[in-house]
Design a protein around this motif. Structure first.
Motif, PDB file in Angstrom:
ATOM      1  N   ARG A  66     -10.190  -4.364   8.555  1.00  0.00           N
ATOM      2  CA  ARG A  66      -9.727  -3.226   7.762  1.00  0.00           C
ATOM      3  C   ARG A  66      -9.274  -3.649   6.365  1.00  0.00           C
ATOM      4  O   ARG A  66      -9.566  -2.977   5.385  1.00  0.00           O
ATOM      5  CB  ARG A  66      -8.587  -2.499   8.502  1.00  0.00           C
ATOM      6  CG  ARG A  66      -8.007  -1.318   7.735  1.00  0.00           C
ATOM      7  CD  ARG A  66      -9.065  -0.284   7.439  1.00  0.00           C
ATOM      8  NE  ARG A  66      -8.581   0.740   6.524  1.00  0.00           N
ATOM      9  CZ  ARG A  66      -9.366   1.522   5.812  1.00  0.00           C
ATOM     10  NH1 ARG A  66     -10.672   1.419   5.889  1.00  0.00           N
ATOM     11  NH2 ARG A  66      -8.853   2.419   4.998  1.00  0.00           N
ATOM     12  N   GLN A 120     -11.944  -4.081   3.831  1.00  0.00           N
ATOM     13  CA  GLN A 120     -12.507  -2.808   3.372  1.00  0.00           C
ATOM     14  C   GLN A 120     -11.530  -2.049   2.489  1.00  0.00           C
ATOM     15  O   GLN A 120     -11.903  -1.518   1.440  1.00  0.00           O
ATOM     16  CB  GLN A 120     -12.883  -1.938   4.572  1.00  0.00           C
ATOM     17  CG  GLN A 120     -13.409  -0.558   4.176  1.00  0.00           C
ATOM     18  CD  GLN A 120     -13.660   0.346   5.381  1.00  0.00           C
ATOM     19  OE1 GLN A 120     -13.511  -0.080   6.523  1.00  0.00           O
ATOM     20  NE2 GLN A 120     -14.040   1.577   5.124  1.00  0.00           N
ATOM     21  N   SER A 121     -10.265  -1.997   2.910  1.00  0.00           N
ATOM     22  CA  SER A 121      -9.310  -1.133   2.210  1.00  0.00           C
ATOM     23  C   SER A 121      -8.793  -1.727   0.911  1.00  0.00           C
ATOM     24  O   SER A 121      -8.505  -0.983  -0.035  1.00  0.00           O
ATOM     25  CB  SER A 121      -8.126  -0.804   3.130  1.00  0.00           C
ATOM     26  OG  SER A 121      -7.350  -1.953   3.394  1.00  0.00           O
ATOM     27  N   GLY A 179     -13.069   6.538   4.283  1.00  0.00           N
ATOM     28  CA  GLY A 179     -13.109   5.303   5.070  1.00  0.00           C
ATOM     29  C   GLY A 179     -12.100   5.327   6.202  1.00  0.00           C
ATOM     30  O   GLY A 179     -12.376   4.849   7.310  1.00  0.00           O
ATOM     31  N   ILE A 180     -10.925   5.889   5.939  1.00  0.00           N
ATOM     32  CA  ILE A 180      -9.902   6.000   6.985  1.00  0.00           C
ATOM     33  C   ILE A 180     -10.403   6.889   8.113  1.00  0.00           C
ATOM     34  O   ILE A 180     -10.226   6.576   9.299  1.00  0.00           O
ATOM     35  CB  ILE A 180      -8.594   6.558   6.395  1.00  0.00           C
ATOM     36  CG1 ILE A 180      -7.944   5.516   5.482  1.00  0.00           C
ATOM     37  CG2 ILE A 180      -7.627   6.977   7.508  1.00  0.00           C
ATOM     38  CD1 ILE A 180      -6.683   5.996   4.810  1.00  0.00           C
ATOM     39  N   THR A 204     -10.049   7.849  -4.614  1.00  0.00           N
ATOM     40  CA  THR A 204      -9.133   8.287  -3.555  1.00  0.00           C
ATOM     41  C   THR A 204      -9.908   8.908  -2.399  1.00  0.00           C
ATOM     42  O   THR A 204      -9.639   8.619  -1.228  1.00  0.00           O
ATOM     43  CB  THR A 204      -8.122   9.301  -4.121  1.00  0.00           C
ATOM     44  OG1 THR A 204      -7.344   8.666  -5.139  1.00  0.00           O
ATOM     45  CG2 THR A 204      -7.198   9.814  -3.024  1.00  0.00           C
ATOM     46  N   ASN A 212       0.836  -1.205   0.000  1.00  0.00           N
ATOM     47  CA  ASN A 212       0.000   0.000   0.000  1.00  0.00           C
ATOM     48  C   ASN A 212       0.867   1.250   0.000  1.00  0.00           C
ATOM     49  O   ASN A 212       0.574   2.232  -0.701  1.00  0.00           O
ATOM     50  CB  ASN A 212      -0.921   0.010   1.224  1.00  0.00           C
ATOM     51  CG  ASN A 212      -2.047  -0.993   1.094  1.00  0.00           C
ATOM     52  OD1 ASN A 212      -2.343  -1.465   0.002  1.00  0.00           O
ATOM     53  ND2 ASN A 212      -2.675  -1.316   2.199  1.00  0.00           N
ATOM     54  N   HIS A 251     -11.650   6.227  -0.350  1.00  0.00           N
ATOM     55  CA  HIS A 251     -10.700   5.521   0.515  1.00  0.00           C
ATOM     56  C   HIS A 251     -10.360   6.339   1.757  1.00  0.00           C
ATOM     57  O   HIS A 251     -10.371   5.817   2.884  1.00  0.00           O
ATOM     58  CB  HIS A 251      -9.429   5.220  -0.276  1.00  0.00           C
ATOM     59  CG  HIS A 251      -8.328   4.662   0.545  1.00  0.00           C
ATOM     60  ND1 HIS A 251      -8.441   3.484   1.265  1.00  0.00           N
ATOM     61  CD2 HIS A 251      -7.072   5.127   0.794  1.00  0.00           C
ATOM     62  CE1 HIS A 251      -7.306   3.247   1.907  1.00  0.00           C
ATOM     63  NE2 HIS A 251      -6.469   4.242   1.638  1.00  0.00           N
ATOM     64  N   GLU A 260     -10.715  -0.758  -2.067  1.00  0.00           N
ATOM     65  CA  GLU A 260     -10.559   0.683  -2.287  1.00  0.00           C
ATOM     66  C   GLU A 260      -9.243   0.979  -3.006  1.00  0.00           C
ATOM     67  O   GLU A 260      -9.197   1.821  -3.911  1.00  0.00           O
ATOM     68  CB  GLU A 260     -10.622   1.421  -0.954  1.00  0.00           C
ATOM     69  CG  GLU A 260     -11.983   1.335  -0.271  1.00  0.00           C
ATOM     70  CD  GLU A 260     -11.984   1.864   1.149  1.00  0.00           C
ATOM     71  OE1 GLU A 260     -13.069   1.960   1.737  1.00  0.00           O
ATOM     72  OE2 GLU A 260     -10.885   2.174   1.673  1.00  0.00           O
ATOM     73  N   HIS A 261      -8.183   0.285  -2.591  1.00  0.00           N
ATOM     74  CA  HIS A 261      -6.899   0.481  -3.252  1.00  0.00           C
ATOM     75  C   HIS A 261      -6.947  -0.008  -4.703  1.00  0.00           C
ATOM     76  O   HIS A 261      -6.404   0.644  -5.608  1.00  0.00           O
ATOM     77  CB  HIS A 261      -5.787  -0.250  -2.495  1.00  0.00           C
ATOM     78  CG  HIS A 261      -5.370   0.438  -1.240  1.00  0.00           C
ATOM     79  ND1 HIS A 261      -5.416  -0.143  -0.003  1.00  0.00           N
ATOM     80  CD2 HIS A 261      -4.890   1.694  -1.033  1.00  0.00           C
ATOM     81  CE1 HIS A 261      -4.991   0.714   0.916  1.00  0.00           C
ATOM     82  NE2 HIS A 261      -4.674   1.830   0.315  1.00  0.00           N
ATOM     83  N   GLN A 307      -1.606   5.192  11.121  1.00  0.00           N
ATOM     84  CA  GLN A 307      -1.748   4.380   9.919  1.00  0.00           C
ATOM     85  C   GLN A 307      -1.381   2.933  10.226  1.00  0.00           C
ATOM     86  O   GLN A 307      -2.007   1.995   9.724  1.00  0.00           O
ATOM     87  CB  GLN A 307      -0.842   4.911   8.813  1.00  0.00           C
ATOM     88  CG  GLN A 307      -1.257   6.251   8.247  1.00  0.00           C
ATOM     89  CD  GLN A 307      -2.573   6.169   7.487  1.00  0.00           C
ATOM     90  OE1 GLN A 307      -3.594   6.683   7.949  1.00  0.00           O
ATOM     91  NE2 GLN A 307      -2.568   5.523   6.362  1.00  0.00           N
TER      92      GLN A 307
END
Length: 213
Positions: free
Chosen positions: A171, A174-175, A204-205, A198, A131, A201, A178-179, A162
């Motif tokens: 996580r 979910q992520s 979401g963070i 972007t 990532n 994403h 998105e990536h 992070q």
């Protein structure tokens, strides 16, 4: 300061920065110049300058008559940092999609496969590293030096949070999509879609950070 010392200064700053981000120095821990000088084989004057540089980045805070210590970033401040990052990262994603060449596209497509493989294998450490590599490539592809400089400073300040996010239950599920969506939009050379993915994403963070204790 000599020319040699001047040339070595950014490297010393980088090494101390990485030690802070890697957790070698804990939040609120005092940074004693003599100890750091011995650890990094540097003069105390060079260490003092490096700590001043890191104070400018928000990683270190200077204490009146007490030297310096690692600055602790609260969850609330981390959320604000992500909110500021949104506009900058959208800009970088948008420009990366517009600037993408065939050679870079091939590398990004390969990175996409590596991310999916890491998720399938349950390799959280590898996934987190990939990532970071994805973020780095998109910043590089953007060609926007000012945005990149600002983002690197903001990301450094929130790096500890992070790390916590990477291991937050659920996580990855979910992520990861998105990536992948960000990469796909850049590969499609669609600036609007890259910016929108972007933002999704990063929003979401913010939601996950809001749930952290």
């Amino acid at each position: 300061m000599t020319e040699t010392a001047t040339g070595a200064q950014p490297e010393l700053t980088r090494r101390i920065r990485e030690a802070i981000l890697d957790g070698d120095f804990a939040p609120h821990q005092r940074l004693i110049e003599a100890d750091i000088s011995a650890r990094f084989d540097a003069t105390r004057a060079a260490v003092r300058t490096a700590l001043m540089n890191l104070a400018g980045e928000g990683l270190v805070e200077r204490l009146p008559n007490r030297g310096a210590r690692v600055r602790a970033i609260s969850v609330e401040e981390a959320i604000e940092i992500v909110e500021v990052r949104m506009g900058l990262e959208e800009l970088c994603a948008r420009k990366a999609a517009a600037n993408l060449g065939d050679e870079d596209a091939a590398g990004l497509a390969e990175l996409r496969e590596q991310i999916q493989a890491a998720v399938a294998a349950g390799d959280l450490v590898g996934y987190a590293a990939l990532n970071q590599e994805m973020d780095r490539r998109i910043r590089e592809l953007s060609g926007h030096a000012t945005a990149v400089q600002l983002l690197e400073r903001l990301r450094a300040q929130s790096a500890r949070h992070q790390f916590r996010l990477a291991y937050h239950p659920g996580r990855v599920a979910q992520s990861a999509p998105e990536h992948i969506a960000i990469i796909d939009a850049v590969l499609a050379r669609d600036p609007d879609a890259a910016a929108a993915a972007t933002r999704t994403h990063l929003e979401g963070i913010v939601r996950v950070l809001s749930e952290l204790p």
